[in-house]
Motif scaffolding. Structure first.
Motif: not given
Length: 142
Positions: A105-127
């Motif tokens: 919660l409160g940790v939000i970084n869309a570019p890092a999320a996109a980078h992780a997803e591009a590398a094949g990782l699932k991403v959960v943000m702000n939960r």
């Protein structure tokens, strides 16, 4: 796009077994300390990550300095750090072969999320899994 549906988050939590908790604290009043306890109670193998506490224990589990120091497969990297620190943590998670990134919660970084997803990782943000585990009726692993 980060996982947002209850079904996707439930599936991630049900499939996971090992969680690296980055930003773990040995101070009981800290959220990371409480969440680690909940995850352990739920039956997950939780590896606390904090360079300042490396070699000590939290909830009876030895703390490692960094993600690279984890010798087993990591299902989820749970991040309790400031949003601007997430890109480096994502890079470490990718290098370690982690399957997913979970930003608290409160940790939000869309570019890092996109980078992780591009590398094949699932991403959960702000939960928070402490909230989602009972809310989604995820069965305990024990």
């Amino acid at each position: 796009m980060p996982l947002t549906s209850d079904a996707d988050i439930r599936a991630l939590l049900e499939d996971a077994r090992t969680i690296a908790l980055v930003g773990a604290s040995n101070r009981p009043e800290r959220d990371s300390h409480e969440v680690m306890g909940v995850l352990l109670d739920w039956g997950y193998r939780v590896i606390p990550v904090n360079p300042n506490l490396a070699g000590k224990t939290i909830h009876g589990v030895r703390v490692v300095a960094d993600i690279a120091g984890i010798e087993e497969r990591i299902d989820i990297v749970d991040i309790f750090r400031r949003s601007e620190e997430v890109p480096a943590i994502v890079n470490d998670a990718i290098a370690a072969g982690a399957r997913a990134i979970w930003m608290q919660l409160g940790v939000i970084n869309a570019p890092a999320a996109a980078h992780a997803e591009a590398a094949g990782l699932k991403v959960v943000m702000n939960r928070c899994p402490k909230i989602d585990l009972p809310r989604l009726h995820v069965a305990r692993l024990k």
